[in-house]
Design a protein around this motif. Structure first.
Motif, short mmCIF file in Angstrom:
data_model
loop_
_atom_site.label_atom_id
_atom_site.label_comp_id
_atom_site.label_asym_id
_atom_site.label_seq_id
_atom_site.Cartn_x
_atom_site.Cartn_y
_atom_site.Cartn_z
N SER A 108 1.36 -1.24 0.03
CA SER A 108 0.19 -0.30 0.05
C SER A 108 0.77 1.19 0.06
CB SER A 108 -1.27 0.11 1.66
OG SER A 108 -1.57 -1.02 1.07
N SER B 26 -3.79 -3.95 -2.38
CA SER B 26 -3.14 -1.61 -2.70
C SER B 26 -4.12 -1.69 -4.34
CB SER B 26 -2.00 -2.26 -2.74
OG SER B 26 -1.71 -0.37 -3.22
N THR B 27 -4.80 -0.90 -3.77
CA THR B 27 -5.34 -0.12 -5.75
C THR B 27 -4.24 1.31 -5.87
OG1 THR B 27 -6.77 0.60 -3.61
CG2 THR B 27 -7.62 -0.60 -4.77
N ASP C 14 -18.33 7.81 -2.76
CA ASP C 14 -17.93 7.91 -3.27
C ASP C 14 -16.61 8.55 -4.38
OD1 ASP C 14 -14.91 8.13 -2.61
OD2 ASP C 14 -14.80 6.85 -1.05
N LYS D 100 -3.18 11.24 -0.03
CA LYS D 100 -3.11 10.65 -1.01
C LYS D 100 -1.99 12.06 -1.77
CE LYS D 100 -6.90 8.00 -1.08
NZ LYS D 100 -8.64 7.68 -2.01
N1 HH2 Z 1 -9.04 4.39 -1.03
C1 HH2 Z 1 -8.01 3.86 -0.85
C2 HH2 Z 1 -8.02 2.75 -1.17
N2 HH2 Z 1 -9.62 2.40 -0.42
N3 HH2 Z 1 -11.51 3.31 -0.50
C3 HH2 Z 1 -12.77 4.62 -1.07
N4 HH2 Z 1 -13.83 4.42 -0.64
N5 HH2 Z 1 -12.93 5.58 -1.07
C4 HH2 Z 1 -10.78 5.71 -1.44
O1 HH2 Z 1 -10.85 7.15 -1.49
C5 HH2 Z 1 -9.63 4.61 -1.08
C6 HH2 Z 1 -10.38 3.55 -0.53
C7 HH2 Z 1 -6.30 4.22 -0.96
O2 HH2 Z 1 -5.82 4.29 -0.10
P1 HH2 Z 1 -4.75 3.01 0.43
O3 HH2 Z 1 -5.64 1.95 1.26
O4 HH2 Z 1 -4.59 3.56 2.01
O5 HH2 Z 1 -3.59 3.14 -0.31
P2 HH2 Z 1 -3.60 1.23 -0.73
O6 HH2 Z 1 -4.77 1.63 -1.86
O7 HH2 Z 1 -1.94 1.58 -1.83
O8 HH2 Z 1 -3.89 0.70 -0.38
#
Ligand code: HH2
Length: 289
Positions: free
Chosen positions: A35, A69-70, A194, A230
């Motif tokens: 992540s 991770s997204t 969202d 972000k």
């Molecule tokens: N952002 C991330 C992941 N999931 N879900 C929603 N509903 N809204 C968001 O803005 C959102 C989300 C990205 O952040 P993070 O979880 O910190 O990172 P990663 O995707 O690298 O795990």
């Protein structure tokens, strides 16, 4: 429906109720190696549980557990690996807390096991588009769902994001996905939406969505916003990921003033403080004179 089904449906509905009069904080618990801000930090069950306890102690209204991770360009993870990361953790967490739990997944098979282990809602960054079984599953379980906007896929989304009017396009998309969820049998009160800050969006797109968030509020569903640490905050301030707390708090407060009901954040205690100020200001604006 049996009496047991009815009682578990009402427990789920109770847990989905948002705190009245203030913006809720969804604490992020990523159990991923990659992540963008906390990858690899909660690699064992014990470390992840300890982090969840910290988030709850800091005042999280909801814990969002993610096993994939997204971040832009992230490698997809198999359902089996994602399941192994999140399901036993959710079961252990549910055994010790009544705090609502969401599972951050786009895969219905992972969501099904996470809900059975005690999760209350699915946080689906694809809004149910990546897996046709997702919306019917959420409906059948009486669970909640967060429908998030994303242009493209995590692998490609930041290559060339393009919109005519980003706010109307995101609003139209979220209205259509909410309609699809309703058509699949998801209860209206169980749908949150969202804008997907950073998901297939340039800095200007993220700013437009935050500046005109009330357009999404008019859809009639609680609006969730994730701005924590972000990339657009780095672009605006020059801060590295580790230095983005002040910018994250400013953005969280402004999202709350714009009408967000839930803010997704890594730094829960600090975010609660920022939101206390924003919520008080919103109340003052409503009670003139
Ligand atoms: N952002 C991330 C992941 N999931 N879900 C929603 N509903 N809204 C968001 O803005 C959102 C989300 C990205 O952040 P993070 O979880 O910190 O990172 P990663 O995707 O690298 O795990």
């Amino acid at each position: 429906m049996t009496a047991a089904d009815l009682s578990s449906a009402s427990v789920a509905a109770t847990r989905l109720t948002l705190p009245p009069g203030r913006t809720a904080v969804m604490g992020v618990l990523n159990v991923t190696p990659d992540s963008f801000s906390d990858g690899g930090r909660h690699a064992t069950r014990d470390l992840a549980l300890a982090r969840a306890r910290e988030l709850i102690a800091e005042g999280a209204d909801l814990i969002d557990v993610g096993g994939e991770s997204t971040r832009p360009g992230a490698e997809p993870v198999s359902a089996e690996r994602e399941r192994a990361r999140v399901v036993p953790l959710i079961a252990a967490l549910r055994a010790e807390t009544a705090v609502p739990i969401s599972v951050d997944t786009t895969k219905a098979s992972v969501a099904a096991e996470a809900l059975a282990a005690g999760a209350d809602l699915v946080n689906d960054v694809s809004a149910g588009r990546f897996d046709a079984a997702m919306l019917p599953l959420v409906a059948a379980r009486g669970a909640g769902i967060i429908l998030m906007h994303m242009q493209g896929t995590p692998a490609t989304m930041q290559q060339a994001p393009a919109y005519g009017d980003v706010v109307s396009e995101v609003a139209t998309f979220l209205a259509a996905r909410a309609e699809a969820a309703r058509a699949a049998g998801v209860a209206a009160h169980a749908i949150w939406v969202d804008p997907g800050i950073g998901f297939g969006k340039l800095v200007a797109h993220n700013l437009a969505l935050l500046a005109r968030l009330e357009r999404l509020v008019t859809l009639g569903f609680p609006v969730v916003v994730g701005v924590s640490r972000k990339g657009f905050l780095g672009s605006l301030t020059g801060a590295s990921v580790a230095e983005r707390l002040p910018a994250s708090l400013a953005a969280a407060a402004l999202a709350a003033l714009g009408g967000a009901r839930v803010v997704r954040a890594h730094d829960v205690g600090a975010t609660r403080q920022a939101l206390a100020v924003a919520d008080a200001l919103a109340r003052a604006a409503r009670t003139r004179g």
